[in-house]
Design an enzyme around this catalytic site. Structure first.
Site, PDB file in Angstrom:
ATOM      1  N   LYS A 106       0.816  -1.217   0.000  1.00 42.07           N
ATOM      2  CA  LYS A 106       0.000   0.000   0.000  1.00 42.07           C
ATOM      3  C   LYS A 106       0.849   1.266   0.000  1.00 42.07           C
ATOM      4  CE  LYS A 106      -4.436  -1.558   1.228  1.00 42.07           C
ATOM      5  NZ  LYS A 106      -5.519  -1.776   2.151  1.00 42.07           N
TER       6      LYS A 106
ATOM      7  N   LYS B 200      -4.812  -9.045  -6.248  1.00 42.73           N
ATOM      8  CA  LYS B 200      -6.040  -9.246  -5.489  1.00 42.73           C
ATOM      9  C   LYS B 200      -7.109  -8.240  -5.923  1.00 42.73           C
ATOM     10  CE  LYS B 200      -6.610  -7.334  -1.086  1.00 42.73           C
ATOM     11  NZ  LYS B 200      -7.994  -6.895  -1.085  1.00 42.73           N
TER      12      LYS B 200
ATOM     13  N   LYS C 224     -10.861  -2.882  -3.109  1.00 46.46           N
ATOM     14  CA  LYS C 224     -11.723  -1.703  -3.133  1.00 46.46           C
ATOM     15  C   LYS C 224     -10.975  -0.500  -3.666  1.00 46.46           C
ATOM     16  CE  LYS C 224     -13.941  -2.530   1.216  1.00 46.46           C
ATOM     17  NZ  LYS C 224     -12.829  -2.403   2.168  1.00 46.46           N
TER      18      LYS C 224
HETATM   19  P1  ATP Z   1      -8.613  -2.053   0.640  1.00 41.78           P
HETATM   20  O1  ATP Z   1      -8.074  -2.165  -0.749  1.00 41.78           O
HETATM   21  O2  ATP Z   1      -9.072  -0.661   0.993  1.00 41.78           O
HETATM   22  O3  ATP Z   1      -7.703  -2.666   1.684  1.00 41.78           O
HETATM   23  P2  ATP Z   1     -10.123  -4.495   0.587  1.00 41.78           P
HETATM   24  O4  ATP Z   1     -10.855  -4.832  -0.647  1.00 41.78           O
HETATM   25  O5  ATP Z   1      -8.836  -5.202   0.852  1.00 41.78           O
HETATM   26  O6  ATP Z   1      -9.955  -2.910   0.629  1.00 41.78           O
HETATM   27  P3  ATP Z   1     -10.817  -4.711   3.390  1.00 41.78           P
HETATM   28  O7  ATP Z   1     -11.866  -3.881   4.034  1.00 41.78           O
HETATM   29  O8  ATP Z   1      -9.397  -4.350   3.620  1.00 41.78           O
HETATM   30  O9  ATP Z   1     -11.121  -4.721   1.804  1.00 41.78           O
HETATM   31  O10 ATP Z   1     -11.034  -6.225   3.787  1.00 41.78           O
HETATM   32  C1  ATP Z   1     -12.264  -6.722   4.309  1.00 41.78           C
HETATM   33  C2  ATP Z   1     -12.239  -8.244   4.291  1.00 41.78           C
HETATM   34  O11 ATP Z   1     -12.315  -8.704   2.936  1.00 41.78           O
HETATM   35  C3  ATP Z   1     -10.957  -8.858   4.876  1.00 41.78           C
HETATM   36  O12 ATP Z   1     -11.299 -10.031   5.607  1.00 41.78           O
HETATM   37  C4  ATP Z   1     -10.152  -9.226   3.655  1.00 41.78           C
HETATM   38  O13 ATP Z   1      -9.258 -10.304   3.903  1.00 41.78           O
HETATM   39  C5  ATP Z   1     -11.257  -9.635   2.697  1.00 41.78           C
HETATM   40  N1  ATP Z   1     -10.838  -9.465   1.301  1.00 41.78           N
HETATM   41  C6  ATP Z   1     -10.447  -8.303   0.721  1.00 41.78           C
HETATM   42  N2  ATP Z   1     -10.155  -8.509  -0.571  1.00 41.78           N
HETATM   43  C7  ATP Z   1     -10.359  -9.834  -0.814  1.00 41.78           C
HETATM   44  C8  ATP Z   1     -10.220 -10.651  -1.968  1.00 41.78           C
HETATM   45  N3  ATP Z   1      -9.820 -10.135  -3.133  1.00 41.78           N
HETATM   46  N4  ATP Z   1     -10.534 -11.974  -1.864  1.00 41.78           N
HETATM   47  C9  ATP Z   1     -10.957 -12.493  -0.685  1.00 41.78           C
HETATM   48  N5  ATP Z   1     -11.093 -11.771   0.445  1.00 41.78           N
HETATM   49  C10 ATP Z   1     -10.803 -10.454   0.390  1.00 41.78           C
HETATM   50 MG    MG Z   2      -7.652  -4.685   2.520  1.00 51.27          MG
END
Ligand code: ATP
Ligand code: MG
Length: 346
Positions: free
Chosen positions: A116, A208, A211
């Site tokens: 990040k 991955k 968001k």
């Molecule tokens: P950011 O990019 O802002 O970190 P994010 O998509 O990683 O957003 P988080 O809020 O950080 O979302 O994560 C929330 C939950 O979703 C966590 O348990 C994380 O492990 C899971 N998660 C996030 N992205 C994935 C993915 N691509 N596949 C499976 N689980 C995910």
């Molecule tokens: Mg995340």
């Protein structure tokens, strides 16, 4: 000790299929067997640049949207605790104490920070570096024993365990003297389950789904309508080969592996079962079936999220009630921690 589940989702916008399949689906299942706390982790959201979390109005909007996603997916805010992190001051308070337990060397190994922060590490917020310590405090403030997360959070869970153990060791005599036995904090167990624990970007099978990724075509958002879902799946990157018949054939093909994993998770089947149906066929037919399945599963959730977010007063009441219930548990932990560390209190 009570068996308790804690997990969180950041209100950073664009809730997506990875969040749903990697985390929220498991949150829903675990309600049957545990007391659960599900948290909108707004203190985590502001660790990234304001261009990522969007500023005050967006933060509030996204906090309500994640809450709506929890409820629309089947989390019951009456039986379990649904709240936002900033309404319970113990998260920040316990983080400070854990900052003095965790070691700089431990945090320096965290891959999420490296990813990040990118090349401009000097310009990352101190909060982004400290993110895993806040996460340990989130979990241990409730002395939670089980934490459902996506695969990407495994390293942070290990750090939470290290912090719990070092606290228990450093303060062992005081923990004992205050009547808490040999260990005050449990070792929280990660729950990383299902065929889609790491959903990848639809544009790049090595990244991955996220968001905070700028391209909207990289992910399926929970609020996408049927047309958007269809378009994104049809445009998803694939290779020219037909689908393999055996799971082993997916290994060198990240994009194929990802789409098969998504189908399996949405269907509640294994990848092997999906391949026994689609193996040997072209991607076009498989993508058509995936569009139908994704629209059937996500459509009702997206519609319910939209309905719920039109009533912010209701959403805010869920968060207020949940925060009060969370606070009652957190206050007990903080009293005990203060006694153990030696802070004089009222
Ligand atoms: P950011 O990019 O802002 O970190 P994010 O998509 O990683 O957003 P988080 O809020 O950080 O979302 O994560 C929330 C939950 O979703 C966590 O348990 C994380 O492990 C899971 N998660 C996030 N992205 C994935 C993915 N691509 N596949 C499976 N689980 C995910
Ligand atoms: Mg995340």
């Amino acid at each position: 000790m009570v068996e308790r589940v804690f997990s969180g989702v950041q209100p950073t916008g664009n809730l997506h299929l990875g969040n749903y399949l990697g985390a929220i689906v498991n949150f829903v299942k675990l309600q049957q067997t545990y007391n659960c706390l599900y948290c909108v982790v707004d203190l985590h959201a502001i660790t990234q640049g304001v261009d990522v979390w969007g500023g005050p109005a967006e933060l509030a909007r996204n906090t309500r949207e994640v809450t709506a996603a929890f409820v629309a997916s089947g989390i019951d805010p009456n039986k379990h605790i649904v709240f936002n992190q900033s309404q319970v001051p113990g998260h920040a308070e316990l983080t400070w104490i854990f900052n003095c337990v965790a070691r700089v060397g431990w945090l320096s190994r965290m891959t999420q920070f490296k990813e990040k922060a990118g090349k401009d590490r000097e310009n990352a917020s101190v909060g982004l570096y400290d993110y895993p310590v806040l996460m340990a405090a989130d979990i241990l403030l409730y002395r939670a024993t089980h934490v459902p997360v996506g695969e990407d959070q495994k390293q942070h869970l290990e750090l939470s365990r290290d912090i719990a153990q070092k606290f228990n060791n450093d303060f062992g005599a005081s923990i004992h003297a205050h009547g808490y036995g040999d260990a005050f904090f449990p070792q929280p167990e990660p729950i990383i389950q299902g065929p889609a624990t790491r959903v990848m970007s639809l544009r790049d099978g090595t990244k991955k789904m996220s968001k905070s990724e700028p391209s909207d075509y990289s992910r399926i958002n929970l609020t996408d309508d049927a047309d958007a879902i269809a378009q994104k799946i049809r445009k998803a990157k694939t290779d020219p080969e037909p689908l393999p018949s055996e799971e082993k054939g997916l290994e060198p093909r990240p994009e194929a592996d990802n789409l098969v994993g998504i189908y399996a998770a949405l269907k509640g089947a294994s990848k092997a079962q999906v391949l026994s149906e689609f193996g040997g066929g072209q991607f076009s037919a498989f993508k058509g079936a995936l569009v139908d399945l994704a629209v059937a599963k996500l459509g009702p959730i997206g519609a319910e999220m939209k309905r719920l977010t039109q009533d912010p007063v209701y959403i805010d009441s869920i968060l207020a009630v949940g925060s009060a219930r969370a606070q009652a548990i957190a206050a007990e932990t903080m009293k005990a921690v203060k006694d153990i560390v030696g802070f004089v209190r009222r």
